[in-house]
Write an enzyme that holds these catalytic residues in place. Structure first.
Site, PDB file in Angstrom:
ATOM      1  N   SER A 111     -47.549  40.067 -29.732  1.00  0.00           N
ATOM      2  CA  SER A 111     -46.351  40.572 -29.040  1.00  0.00           C
ATOM      3  C   SER A 111     -45.183  40.434 -30.012  1.00  0.00           C
ATOM      4  O   SER A 111     -44.296  39.611 -29.862  1.00  0.00           O
ATOM      5  CB  SER A 111     -46.099  39.807 -27.735  1.00  0.00           C
ATOM      6  OG  SER A 111     -45.657  38.507 -27.975  1.00  0.00           O
ATOM      7  N   HIS A 114     -51.657  38.207 -24.245  1.00  0.00           N
ATOM      8  CA  HIS A 114     -52.631  37.271 -24.801  1.00  0.00           C
ATOM      9  C   HIS A 114     -53.828  37.047 -23.882  1.00  0.00           C
ATOM     10  O   HIS A 114     -54.679  36.210 -24.150  1.00  0.00           O
ATOM     11  CB  HIS A 114     -51.961  35.923 -25.103  1.00  0.00           C
ATOM     12  CG  HIS A 114     -50.897  36.019 -26.148  1.00  0.00           C
ATOM     13  ND1 HIS A 114     -49.982  35.021 -26.389  1.00  0.00           N
ATOM     14  CD2 HIS A 114     -50.594  37.012 -27.011  1.00  0.00           C
ATOM     15  CE1 HIS A 114     -49.170  35.393 -27.354  1.00  0.00           C
ATOM     16  NE2 HIS A 114     -49.516  36.599 -27.748  1.00  0.00           N
ATOM     17  N   GLN A 158     -46.141  35.596 -20.375  1.00  0.00           N
ATOM     18  CA  GLN A 158     -47.123  35.419 -21.461  1.00  0.00           C
ATOM     19  C   GLN A 158     -47.624  33.982 -21.607  1.00  0.00           C
ATOM     20  O   GLN A 158     -48.784  33.751 -21.909  1.00  0.00           O
ATOM     21  CB  GLN A 158     -46.475  35.886 -22.770  1.00  0.00           C
ATOM     22  CG  GLN A 158     -47.355  35.819 -23.982  1.00  0.00           C
ATOM     23  CD  GLN A 158     -46.635  36.384 -25.195  1.00  0.00           C
ATOM     24  OE1 GLN A 158     -46.537  37.603 -25.356  1.00  0.00           O
ATOM     25  NE2 GLN A 158     -46.091  35.521 -26.027  1.00  0.00           N
ATOM     26  N   GLU A 159     -46.722  33.006 -21.419  1.00  0.00           N
ATOM     27  CA  GLU A 159     -47.128  31.624 -21.715  1.00  0.00           C
ATOM     28  C   GLU A 159     -46.530  30.630 -20.724  1.00  0.00           C
ATOM     29  O   GLU A 159     -45.333  30.664 -20.443  1.00  0.00           O
ATOM     30  CB  GLU A 159     -46.661  31.243 -23.124  1.00  0.00           C
ATOM     31  CG  GLU A 159     -47.241  32.145 -24.186  1.00  0.00           C
ATOM     32  CD  GLU A 159     -46.636  31.906 -25.566  1.00  0.00           C
ATOM     33  OE1 GLU A 159     -46.050  30.824 -25.796  1.00  0.00           O
ATOM     34  OE2 GLU A 159     -46.742  32.820 -26.395  1.00  0.00           O
ATOM     35  N   GLU A 195     -54.321  31.820 -27.480  1.00  0.00           N
ATOM     36  CA  GLU A 195     -53.739  30.574 -27.978  1.00  0.00           C
ATOM     37  C   GLU A 195     -54.428  29.353 -27.378  1.00  0.00           C
ATOM     38  O   GLU A 195     -53.876  28.250 -27.390  1.00  0.00           O
ATOM     39  CB  GLU A 195     -52.232  30.555 -27.703  1.00  0.00           C
ATOM     40  CG  GLU A 195     -51.522  31.693 -28.435  1.00  0.00           C
ATOM     41  CD  GLU A 195     -50.009  31.674 -28.290  1.00  0.00           C
ATOM     42  OE1 GLU A 195     -49.492  30.886 -27.467  1.00  0.00           O
ATOM     43  OE2 GLU A 195     -49.349  32.447 -29.001  1.00  0.00           O
ATOM     44  N   ASP A 202     -42.775  31.193 -21.821  1.00  0.00           N
ATOM     45  CA  ASP A 202     -42.412  32.310 -22.696  1.00  0.00           C
ATOM     46  C   ASP A 202     -42.671  33.578 -21.888  1.00  0.00           C
ATOM     47  O   ASP A 202     -43.821  33.936 -21.621  1.00  0.00           O
ATOM     48  CB  ASP A 202     -43.233  32.302 -23.992  1.00  0.00           C
ATOM     49  CG  ASP A 202     -42.825  33.452 -24.920  1.00  0.00           C
ATOM     50  OD1 ASP A 202     -41.919  34.230 -24.546  1.00  0.00           O
ATOM     51  OD2 ASP A 202     -43.412  33.570 -26.012  1.00  0.00           O
ATOM     52  N   GLU A 225     -38.274  31.157 -22.856  1.00  0.00           N
ATOM     53  CA  GLU A 225     -38.198  31.974 -24.081  1.00  0.00           C
ATOM     54  C   GLU A 225     -38.247  33.457 -23.717  1.00  0.00           C
ATOM     55  O   GLU A 225     -38.982  33.848 -22.796  1.00  0.00           O
ATOM     56  CB  GLU A 225     -39.397  31.590 -24.948  1.00  0.00           C
ATOM     57  CG  GLU A 225     -39.508  32.295 -26.281  1.00  0.00           C
ATOM     58  CD  GLU A 225     -40.774  31.811 -27.014  1.00  0.00           C
ATOM     59  OE1 GLU A 225     -41.170  30.631 -26.847  1.00  0.00           O
ATOM     60  OE2 GLU A 225     -41.358  32.617 -27.736  1.00  0.00           O
ATOM     61  N   ASP A 243     -36.856  34.594 -29.299  1.00  0.00           N
ATOM     62  CA  ASP A 243     -37.968  34.827 -30.232  1.00  0.00           C
ATOM     63  C   ASP A 243     -37.871  36.276 -30.712  1.00  0.00           C
ATOM     64  O   ASP A 243     -37.317  36.545 -31.780  1.00  0.00           O
ATOM     65  CB  ASP A 243     -39.294  34.524 -29.517  1.00  0.00           C
ATOM     66  CG  ASP A 243     -40.517  34.946 -30.313  1.00  0.00           C
ATOM     67  OD1 ASP A 243     -40.389  35.180 -31.518  1.00  0.00           O
ATOM     68  OD2 ASP A 243     -41.622  35.060 -29.722  1.00  0.00           O
ATOM     69  N   LYS A 282     -40.408  31.358 -36.761  1.00  0.00           N
ATOM     70  CA  LYS A 282     -41.726  31.807 -37.211  1.00  0.00           C
ATOM     71  C   LYS A 282     -41.573  32.354 -38.621  1.00  0.00           C
ATOM     72  O   LYS A 282     -40.838  33.328 -38.830  1.00  0.00           O
ATOM     73  CB  LYS A 282     -42.228  32.940 -36.301  1.00  0.00           C
ATOM     74  CG  LYS A 282     -42.572  32.519 -34.879  1.00  0.00           C
ATOM     75  CD  LYS A 282     -42.782  33.764 -34.031  1.00  0.00           C
ATOM     76  CE  LYS A 282     -43.458  33.462 -32.708  1.00  0.00           C
ATOM     77  NZ  LYS A 282     -43.452  34.645 -31.812  1.00  0.00           N
ATOM     78  N   HIS A 338     -46.143  28.671 -34.157  1.00  0.00           N
ATOM     79  CA  HIS A 338     -47.319  29.400 -34.635  1.00  0.00           C
ATOM     80  C   HIS A 338     -47.209  30.871 -34.213  1.00  0.00           C
ATOM     81  O   HIS A 338     -46.210  31.266 -33.609  1.00  0.00           O
ATOM     82  CB  HIS A 338     -48.582  28.786 -34.022  1.00  0.00           C
ATOM     83  CG  HIS A 338     -48.671  28.959 -32.533  1.00  0.00           C
ATOM     84  ND1 HIS A 338     -49.837  28.849 -31.820  1.00  0.00           N
ATOM     85  CD2 HIS A 338     -47.710  29.266 -31.586  1.00  0.00           C
ATOM     86  CE1 HIS A 338     -49.609  29.062 -30.537  1.00  0.00           C
ATOM     87  NE2 HIS A 338     -48.337  29.307 -30.377  1.00  0.00           N
ATOM     88  N   ARG A 339     -48.251  31.675 -34.506  1.00  0.00           N
ATOM     89  CA  ARG A 339     -48.399  33.007 -33.940  1.00  0.00           C
ATOM     90  C   ARG A 339     -49.676  33.019 -33.109  1.00  0.00           C
ATOM     91  O   ARG A 339     -50.522  32.143 -33.237  1.00  0.00           O
ATOM     92  CB  ARG A 339     -48.512  34.087 -35.030  1.00  0.00           C
ATOM     93  CG  ARG A 339     -47.337  34.257 -35.952  1.00  0.00           C
ATOM     94  CD  ARG A 339     -46.015  34.503 -35.286  1.00  0.00           C
ATOM     95  NE  ARG A 339     -45.919  35.636 -34.376  1.00  0.00           N
ATOM     96  CZ  ARG A 339     -45.106  36.673 -34.539  1.00  0.00           C
ATOM     97  NH1 ARG A 339     -44.342  36.753 -35.613  1.00  0.00           N
ATOM     98  NH2 ARG A 339     -45.015  37.634 -33.625  1.00  0.00           N
ATOM     99  N   SER A 340     -49.817  34.061 -32.291  1.00  0.00           N
ATOM    100  CA  SER A 340     -51.030  34.103 -31.459  1.00  0.00           C
ATOM    101  C   SER A 340     -52.286  34.299 -32.310  1.00  0.00           C
ATOM    102  O   SER A 340     -53.362  33.821 -31.966  1.00  0.00           O
ATOM    103  CB  SER A 340     -50.911  35.182 -30.396  1.00  0.00           C
ATOM    104  OG  SER A 340     -50.573  36.414 -30.971  1.00  0.00           O
TER     105      SER A 340
HETATM  106  P1  PGA Z   1     -47.139  36.446 -30.801  1.00  0.00           P
HETATM  107  O1  PGA Z   1     -46.771  35.587 -29.522  1.00  0.00           O
HETATM  108  O2  PGA Z   1     -47.504  35.517 -31.900  1.00  0.00           O
HETATM  109  O3  PGA Z   1     -48.282  37.279 -30.293  1.00  0.00           O
HETATM  110  O4  PGA Z   1     -45.920  37.260 -31.131  1.00  0.00           O
HETATM  111  C1  PGA Z   1     -46.150  34.368 -29.595  1.00  0.00           C
HETATM  112  C2  PGA Z   1     -44.807  34.391 -28.939  1.00  0.00           C
HETATM  113  O5  PGA Z   1     -44.368  35.419 -28.393  1.00  0.00           O
HETATM  114  O6  PGA Z   1     -44.132  33.367 -28.977  1.00  0.00           O
HETATM  115 ZN    ZN Z   2     -42.391  34.338 -27.787  1.00  0.00          ZN
END
Ligand code: PGA
Ligand code: ZN
Length: 430
Positions: A48, A165, A173-174, A218, A255, A299, A329, A354, A382-384
């Site tokens: 994403s 994800h 997402q998270e 993740e 997130d 986030e 982000d 990141k 990190h990244r996904s």
């Molecule tokens: P991404 O997701 O690494 O797929 O961008 C992580 C995030 O959005 O924080």
């Molecule tokens: Zn994010």
């Protein structure tokens, strides 16, 4: 860094290769050769991604790895960077980064690729750390953070995955747990252990309720839940079952990754039948924060260019005196220009950091330092799509920043970051 008569590093070789990331997509690994030995680094990849990120260069040849190969990066290293770098001597890793940025010559690393530059930059920092006889975190700390004192890192662990994800019906997402132990001094081992225990209790509960315990990108679970409240209620129950205090020991973080469900100035958080304006979405968040006082961080609650929506939410949260990390982000993409805009506009109060969003280690740290100077919170992330490279464990330690977002304590691409923290901190309670 010219310490003790040190004249600089002569980089003898750059070798790029294609390796596989945690999703089974190709990514770039670089070996950097010096007279002192070889230094290796590999780069992660997002799903994403924000549209303002540095370019992730890929082959786009559909017959190979569905277009995701990185042979083009390897050719840039072999044909352009390697022959040129051999003629040079660098007195600091920042100098290597500056040279890389010049070689690319574009605003968003569109010529050589942010992934190409970052892999070389990471390996160069490892080489300079070794030359200084320092572990990477110590070298980064002394070089970029004025020996700023270290803080025991606290993980943001993504234990329920949704959005891009996972294949369940949740748009957010998270859903993360944050074992910060507000009123107690805890080691990084204790904090990670708390996260692990909660994770296993959560698995048991989901399973008992008849849900799948398959995991997303993740390492968090991806059960087929219908509403975000359900996900949070499962997590709160798991925290209690594991014997921790909700809120004071372990907080919640979300997130939203709202850009992913933003179309024609509407947010489709609850599907196509319920489009929300930015204002309606802000009202929804304010209520959510009242209902779940343990939420300490949100986030990307709004889309990456919806500056007005961000400002509105920020003001609403502030006027209620609610303590909250509002984390940019996709909004900020670890970019100093976007961060400065956000500071000026009071759009949020925390930055997600990141390395591959900006494309070199020194630029990443410049953005981070800018945020710290503005008294913002920062979360190293990190990244996904990840590799086995635990670089971010060193970066968070070096920076003295408390927060590390590194996924669920599941799968080695995530756990290698936690395991590296265990190595860095040894048996000390730093
Ligand atoms: P991404 O997701 O690494 O797929 O961008 C992580 C995030 O959005 O924080
Ligand atoms: Zn994010």
């Amino acid at each position: 860094m010219n310490q003790g008569g040190f004249m600089g590093i002569h980089i003898l070789h750059l070798v790029g290769r294609e390796i596989l990331d945690s999703r089974g997509n190709p990514t770039l690994e670089v070996d950097l050769g010096t007279a002192k030995g070889w230094f290796r680094a590999s780069v992660p990849s997002g799903a994403s991604t924000g549209s303002h990120e540095a370019l992730e260069l890929r082959d786009r040849e559909s017959s190979r790895y569905l277009g995701k190969g990185v042979q083009i990066c390897i050719r840039h290293i072999q044909n352009r960077l390697d022959p040129a770098i051999q003629k040079l001597t660098f007195s600091s890793a920042r100098e290597v980064d500056q040279w890389l940025i010049e070689q690319d010559g574009s605003e968003n690393k569109t010529n050589l690729g942010g992934n190409t530059l970052l892999a070389v930059s990471m390996a160069a920092h490892r080489a300079f750390a070794s030359l200084a006889n320092q572990p990477l975190f110590e070298y980064l700390n002394k070089t970029y953070f004025g020996s700023r004192s270290m803080t025991t890192p606290t993980p943001f662990m993504n234990v329920i995955n949704g959005g891009k994800h996972a294949d369940n019906g949740i748009q957010i997402q998270e859903f993360m747990i944050v074992p910060h132990f507000r009123n107690q001094q805890k080691s990084v081992h204790d904090k990670v252990r708390a996260g692990v225990e909660i994770y296993h209790h959560l698995k048991k509960q989901l399973s008992q309720a008849g849900h799948s315990t398959n995991v997303g990108d993740e390492g968090g679970f991806a059960p087929g839940l219908h509403h975000e409240h359900e996900a949070m209620d499962f997590i709160l129950e798991a925290i209690r079952k594991a014997g921790y205090q909700v809120g004071s020991d372990v907080g919640l973080a979300l997130d939203i990754a709202a850009t992913e469900f933003y179309r024609n100035e509407k947010y489709f958080l609850h599907g196509p039948a319920e489009p929300l304006s930015a204002q309606a979405l802000c009202e929804y968040y304010v209520k959510l924060l009242d209902d779940y006082p343990e939420i300490m961080s949100i986030e990307d609650p709004l889309a990456e260019d919806d500056w007005e929506g961000w400002r509105e939410l920020s003001a609403a949260v502030k006027s209620r005196g609610r303590q909250l990390f509002l984390v940019g982000d996709d909004l900020l993409v670890t970019n100093p220009k976007r961060l400065n805009q956000a500071i000026e506009r009071s759009a949020c109060n925390a930055v997600l950091v990141k390395m591959n969003q900006i494309g070199t280690v020194s630029e990443t740290i410049d953005t981070l330092n800018l945020a710290l100077k503005a008294d913002w919170q920062a979360i190293i992330s990190h990244r996904s799509g990840e590799t086995e490279d635990p670089y971010i464990a060193h970066l968070v330690t070096a920076s003295g920043v408390e927060w590390l977002k590194a996924g669920a304590p599941c799968r080695s691409d995530r756990n290698c970051k936690y395991n590296e923290l265990f190595r860095i901190y040894g048996n000390k309670n730093i």
